[in-house]
Design a protein around this motif. Structure first.
Motif, PDB file in Angstrom:
ATOM      1  N   GLN A 281      48.521  32.849  26.073  1.00 22.23           N
ATOM      2  CA  GLN A 281      48.001  32.399  27.365  1.00 22.23           C
ATOM      3  C   GLN A 281      46.601  32.959  27.577  1.00 22.23           C
ATOM      4  O   GLN A 281      46.380  34.166  27.451  1.00 22.23           O
ATOM      5  CB  GLN A 281      48.923  32.883  28.491  1.00 22.23           C
ATOM      6  CG  GLN A 281      48.442  32.524  29.874  1.00 22.23           C
ATOM      7  CD  GLN A 281      49.365  33.063  30.957  1.00 22.23           C
ATOM      8  OE1 GLN A 281      50.530  33.368  30.720  1.00 22.23           O
ATOM      9  NE2 GLN A 281      48.837  33.191  32.153  1.00 22.23           N
ATOM     10  N   HIS A 282      45.666  32.083  27.929  1.00 22.05           N
ATOM     11  CA  HIS A 282      44.299  32.529  28.187  1.00 22.05           C
ATOM     12  C   HIS A 282      44.247  33.250  29.524  1.00 22.05           C
ATOM     13  O   HIS A 282      44.562  32.683  30.563  1.00 22.05           O
ATOM     14  CB  HIS A 282      43.339  31.331  28.194  1.00 22.05           C
ATOM     15  CG  HIS A 282      41.924  31.726  28.411  1.00 22.05           C
ATOM     16  ND1 HIS A 282      41.138  31.144  29.373  1.00 22.05           N
ATOM     17  CD2 HIS A 282      41.143  32.644  27.786  1.00 22.05           C
ATOM     18  CE1 HIS A 282      39.941  31.687  29.327  1.00 22.05           C
ATOM     19  NE2 HIS A 282      39.916  32.601  28.375  1.00 22.05           N
ATOM     20  N   ILE A 283      43.870  34.523  29.473  1.00 24.88           N
ATOM     21  CA  ILE A 283      43.756  35.330  30.681  1.00 24.88           C
ATOM     22  C   ILE A 283      42.357  35.204  31.264  1.00 24.88           C
ATOM     23  O   ILE A 283      42.168  35.170  32.461  1.00 24.88           O
ATOM     24  CB  ILE A 283      44.070  36.810  30.376  1.00 24.88           C
ATOM     25  CG1 ILE A 283      45.469  36.955  29.767  1.00 24.88           C
ATOM     26  CG2 ILE A 283      43.901  37.675  31.622  1.00 24.88           C
ATOM     27  CD1 ILE A 283      46.587  36.368  30.587  1.00 24.88           C
ATOM     28  N   GLY A 284      41.368  35.154  30.384  1.00 20.99           N
ATOM     29  CA  GLY A 284      39.976  35.089  30.816  1.00 20.99           C
ATOM     30  C   GLY A 284      39.226  36.306  30.334  1.00 20.99           C
ATOM     31  O   GLY A 284      39.531  36.866  29.277  1.00 20.99           O
ATOM     32  N   GLY A 285      38.266  36.746  31.139  1.00 24.21           N
ATOM     33  CA  GLY A 285      37.443  37.886  30.790  1.00 24.21           C
ATOM     34  C   GLY A 285      37.940  39.177  31.419  1.00 24.21           C
ATOM     35  O   GLY A 285      39.058  39.262  31.937  1.00 24.21           O
TER      36      GLY A 285
END
Length: 84
Positions: free
Chosen positions: A62-66
């Motif tokens: 899952q892409h969490i971000g920065g």
């Protein structure tokens, strides 16, 4: 523990800050993809994340971000459940 992938740069303070947060939550291992000087890796990261800045963090696919996204997730109580 969930698989974590971090696209990072050796010189990025936000990358170091994100990894410090993960360590403080008991994470000791992750897959790190350093994009310094590697336009191919940065392009792959941008395609996967939809962003070209580092860090870009994925937990269990899952892409969490920065870094700021990771800290916000932790502040909402959502990070620890994802790590399990």
């Amino acid at each position: 523990m969930a698989h974590i992938t971090i696209y990072s740069s050796d010189y990025c303070p936000f990358c170091h800050r994100a990894k410090a947060l993960l360590r403080s939550r008991g994470v000791s291992e992750w897959e790190e993809i350093v994009v310094d000087g590697r336009s191919d890796l940065r392009a792959a990261m941008a395609e996967r994340a939809g962003r070209s800045s580092v860090p870009q963090i994925f937990i269990a696919g899952q892409h969490i971000g920065g870094c700021d996204d990771l800290h916000a997730l932790d502040a909402r109580g959502g990070l620890l459940p994802l790590l399990r």
